[in-house]
Design a protein around this motif. Structure first.
Motif, PDB file in Angstrom:
ATOM      1  N   TYR A 104       0.833  -1.203   0.000  1.00 58.90           N
ATOM      2  CA  TYR A 104       0.000   0.000   0.000  1.00 58.90           C
ATOM      3  C   TYR A 104       0.868   1.254   0.000  1.00 58.90           C
ATOM      4  CZ  TYR A 104      -4.000   2.999   0.987  1.00 58.90           C
ATOM      5  OH  TYR A 104      -4.965   3.961   0.904  1.00 58.90           O
TER       6      TYR A 104
ATOM      7  N   ALA B 264      -2.792  -0.262  -9.535  1.00 60.63           N
ATOM      8  CA  ALA B 264      -3.886  -1.064  -9.003  1.00 60.63           C
ATOM      9  C   ALA B 264      -3.287  -2.284  -8.314  1.00 60.63           C
ATOM     10  CB  ALA B 264      -4.822  -1.472 -10.126  1.00 60.63           C
TER      11      ALA B 264
ATOM     12  N   GLY C 296      -3.876  -5.512  -8.123  1.00 66.52           N
ATOM     13  CA  GLY C 296      -3.597  -6.755  -8.854  1.00 66.52           C
ATOM     14  C   GLY C 296      -2.336  -6.634  -9.690  1.00 66.52           C
ATOM     15  N   THR C 297      -2.213  -5.508 -10.374  1.00 65.51           N
ATOM     16  CA  THR C 297      -1.027  -5.240 -11.186  1.00 65.51           C
ATOM     17  C   THR C 297       0.220  -5.181 -10.302  1.00 65.51           C
ATOM     18  OG1 THR C 297      -2.303  -4.020 -12.827  1.00 65.51           O
ATOM     19  CG2 THR C 297       0.041  -3.523 -12.715  1.00 65.51           C
TER      20      THR C 297
ATOM     21  N   TYR D  93       0.699  -6.511  -7.308  1.00 65.86           N
ATOM     22  CA  TYR D  93       0.993  -7.830  -6.733  1.00 65.86           C
ATOM     23  C   TYR D  93       1.777  -8.702  -7.721  1.00 65.86           C
ATOM     24  CZ  TYR D  93       0.124 -12.214  -4.216  1.00 65.86           C
ATOM     25  OH  TYR D  93       0.274 -13.400  -3.538  1.00 65.86           O
TER      26      TYR D  93
ATOM     27  N   GLU E 100      -2.801 -15.143   0.428  1.00 63.22           N
ATOM     28  CA  GLU E 100      -1.873 -14.010   0.459  1.00 63.22           C
ATOM     29  C   GLU E 100      -2.350 -12.872  -0.429  1.00 63.22           C
ATOM     30  OE1 GLU E 100       1.997 -15.267  -0.665  1.00 63.22           O
ATOM     31  OE2 GLU E 100       2.423 -16.131   1.301  1.00 63.22           O
ATOM     32  N   TYR E 101      -2.951 -13.240  -1.541  1.00 59.92           N
ATOM     33  CA  TYR E 101      -3.434 -12.222  -2.484  1.00 59.92           C
ATOM     34  C   TYR E 101      -4.611 -11.460  -1.877  1.00 59.92           C
ATOM     35  CZ  TYR E 101      -5.030 -10.109  -6.854  1.00 59.92           C
ATOM     36  OH  TYR E 101      -5.415  -9.227  -7.820  1.00 59.92           O
TER      37      TYR E 101
ATOM     38  N   GLU F 245      -5.185 -11.063   1.288  1.00 59.53           N
ATOM     39  CA  GLU F 245      -4.621 -10.200   2.341  1.00 59.53           C
ATOM     40  C   GLU F 245      -4.065  -8.920   1.749  1.00 59.53           C
ATOM     41  OE1 GLU F 245      -1.590 -12.075   4.858  1.00 59.53           O
ATOM     42  OE2 GLU F 245      -3.031 -13.677   5.228  1.00 59.53           O
ATOM     43  N   PHE F 246      -3.358  -9.067   0.626  1.00 53.52           N
ATOM     44  CA  PHE F 246      -2.768  -7.922  -0.055  1.00 53.52           C
ATOM     45  C   PHE F 246      -3.864  -6.944  -0.481  1.00 53.52           C
ATOM     46  CE2 PHE F 246      -0.763  -5.709  -3.623  1.00 53.52           C
ATOM     47  CZ  PHE F 246       0.492  -5.449  -3.131  1.00 53.52           C
ATOM     48  N   MET F 247      -4.944  -7.499  -1.035  1.00 52.09           N
ATOM     49  CA  MET F 247      -6.074  -6.672  -1.460  1.00 52.09           C
ATOM     50  C   MET F 247      -6.677  -5.940  -0.256  1.00 52.09           C
ATOM     51  SD  MET F 247      -7.104  -6.517  -4.559  1.00 52.09           S
ATOM     52  CE  MET F 247      -6.423  -7.052  -6.097  1.00 52.09           C
TER      53      MET F 247
ATOM     54  N   GLU G 231      -5.201  -5.093   2.492  1.00 54.83           N
ATOM     55  CA  GLU G 231      -4.294  -4.022   2.932  1.00 54.83           C
ATOM     56  C   GLU G 231      -4.560  -2.725   2.189  1.00 54.83           C
ATOM     57  OE1 GLU G 231      -0.102  -4.769   2.590  1.00 54.83           O
ATOM     58  OE2 GLU G 231      -0.281  -6.595   3.760  1.00 54.83           O
ATOM     59  N   THR G 232      -5.047  -2.858   0.945  1.00 51.51           N
ATOM     60  CA  THR G 232      -5.265  -1.653   0.149  1.00 51.51           C
ATOM     61  C   THR G 232      -6.704  -1.149   0.266  1.00 51.51           C
ATOM     62  OG1 THR G 232      -5.893  -2.830  -1.868  1.00 51.51           O
ATOM     63  CG2 THR G 232      -3.546  -2.483  -1.507  1.00 51.51           C
TER      64      THR G 232
ATOM     65  N   ASP H 269     -12.671   5.511  -0.160  1.00 46.74           N
ATOM     66  CA  ASP H 269     -11.289   5.083   0.063  1.00 46.74           C
ATOM     67  C   ASP H 269     -10.455   5.163  -1.208  1.00 46.74           C
ATOM     68  OD1 ASP H 269     -11.811   4.643   2.683  1.00 46.74           O
ATOM     69  OD2 ASP H 269     -12.086   2.470   2.497  1.00 46.74           O
TER      70      ASP H 269
ATOM     71  N   GLU I 210     -10.111   5.371  -5.746  1.00 43.12           N
ATOM     72  CA  GLU I 210     -10.431   4.635  -6.962  1.00 43.12           C
ATOM     73  C   GLU I 210     -10.119   3.152  -6.761  1.00 43.12           C
ATOM     74  OE1 GLU I 210      -9.101   5.048 -11.623  1.00 43.12           O
ATOM     75  OE2 GLU I 210      -8.313   6.447 -10.151  1.00 43.12           O
TER      76      GLU I 210
ATOM     77  N   ASN J 213      -9.391  -0.251  -8.927  1.00 42.86           N
ATOM     78  CA  ASN J 213      -9.193  -1.071 -10.116  1.00 42.86           C
ATOM     79  C   ASN J 213      -8.317  -2.234  -9.713  1.00 42.86           C
ATOM     80  OD1 ASN J 213     -10.492   0.333 -12.347  1.00 42.86           O
ATOM     81  ND2 ASN J 213      -9.005   1.957 -11.922  1.00 42.86           N
ATOM     82  N   ILE J 214      -8.415  -3.332 -10.438  1.00 40.36           N
ATOM     83  CA  ILE J 214      -7.522  -4.454 -10.147  1.00 40.36           C
ATOM     84  C   ILE J 214      -6.264  -4.328 -10.987  1.00 40.36           C
ATOM     85  CG2 ILE J 214      -7.282  -6.967 -10.293  1.00 40.36           C
ATOM     86  CD1 ILE J 214     -10.102  -7.174  -9.276  1.00 40.36           C
ATOM     87  N   PHE J 215      -6.431  -3.830 -12.209  1.00 39.33           N
ATOM     88  CA  PHE J 215      -5.281  -3.689 -13.102  1.00 39.33           C
ATOM     89  C   PHE J 215      -5.072  -2.236 -13.487  1.00 39.33           C
ATOM     90  CE2 PHE J 215      -7.238  -7.860 -14.101  1.00 39.33           C
ATOM     91  CZ  PHE J 215      -6.269  -8.634 -13.481  1.00 39.33           C
TER      92      PHE J 215
END
Lengths: 105, 166
Positions: free
Chosen positions: A25, A42, A44-45, A47, B61-62, B64-66, B68-69, B89, B91, B93-95
């Motif tokens: 983050y 973003a 996903g990108t 990670y 883990e993924y 958890e990472f999500m 965190e954001t 919080d 914008e 987007n995943i990518f």
């Protein structure tokens, strides 16, 4: 280490952000700040890029801090070298662009 | 208050599915849980959330990472994960680049291909079965190949733009 490809913006800014140890983050926030809100990584990108960079050995996962579950990463010597090569490449692009458009070349 | 809706979306129309969630959120209904063709929404402030979906094999883990954001896992169906984040919080987007969007499409294509080939194999094994199950397998395989074509088209469009910029 003869890596002659250009880095993507994502890779470049992640490496730059990790000159200081940071978690995911934290990287997103500082890249947004560096790029004056132009780039918003973003999750996903980011990670995927972090995993790829760890695999390449350009960044490392730091040992977990007590009381924190967040994973922190930092750039390696190899990563710093890549970053320096990239900055030299960008400098060349930039200087050629400036010179030619100003009619100096 | 919640409401449950039943809908079918083809895998290659996942963007339409995601768009539907966000239209619902605009109207004050946020995705609360998911099941096979089953979607439960909970009342929220209009525009309170952004909802995203991604094909991503189960990886704690993924998630958890999500988290965190600032994102939150709504649920999982097969290989798909559904996430939401409060618009306050930031914008969501995943990518954020072409490369990772291409990678995502390739992941979807791989899964379609595997299921497609499995159907062909089972279809061939069942070819001499008097109940004509084999025919159904072949129909499934044909449909999956069509889907593969649709995903391929999306990938190609991204690859073309990747030749010019990031």
């Amino acid at each position: 280490m003869a890596e002659s490809y250009a880095l993507t913006e994502t890779t470049y800014y992640i490496l730059l952000a990790l000159v200081q140890p940071r978690h995911g983050y934290g990287i997103m926030q500082v890249v947004e700040e560096y790029s004056q809100r132009r780039i918003r990584l973003a999750a996903g990108t980011l990670y995927g890029a972090l995993n790829a960079l760890v695999e390449k050995g350009w960044i490392v996962l730091l040992p977990p801090q007590e009381g924190s579950r967040r994973k922190e990463y930092r750039i390696t010597e190899d990563g710093l070298m890549i970053l320096q090569e990239e900055i030299a490449r960008l400098k060349e692009l930039y200087e050629n662009g400036e010179a030619i458009l100003k009619g100096e070349k | 208050m919640t409401k449950t809706l039943y809908r079918w979306f083809w895998v290659w129309d996942f963007e339409k599915e995601e768009q539907w969630f966000n239209e619902m959120a605009e109207q004050g209904w946020v995705l609360e849980s998911v099941g096979f063709c089953r979607y439960t929404f909970r009342q929220c402030e209009p525009g309170e959330y952004t909802v995203r979906m991604e094909m991503h094999p189960y990886e704690p883990e993924y998630i958890e990472f999500m988290e965190e954001t600032g994102a939150e896992l709504v649920g999982r169906v097969f290989q798909w994960i559904y996430l939401r984040k409060k618009t306050s919080d930031g914008e969501f987007n995943i990518f954020s680049d072409i490369d990772s969007r291409i990678e995502h499409l390739q992941k979807i294509a791989r899964v379609l291909m595997i299921i497609g080939f499995m159907n062909i194999a089972v279809g061939l094994l069942n070819a001499f079965n008097p109940t004509h199950v084999g025919f159904l397998n072949m129909m499934c395989a044909a449909l999956l190949m069509y889907g593969l074509g649709r995903i391929h088209g999306k990938t190609e469009a991204l690859e073309n733009s990747r030749q010019i910029h990031e």
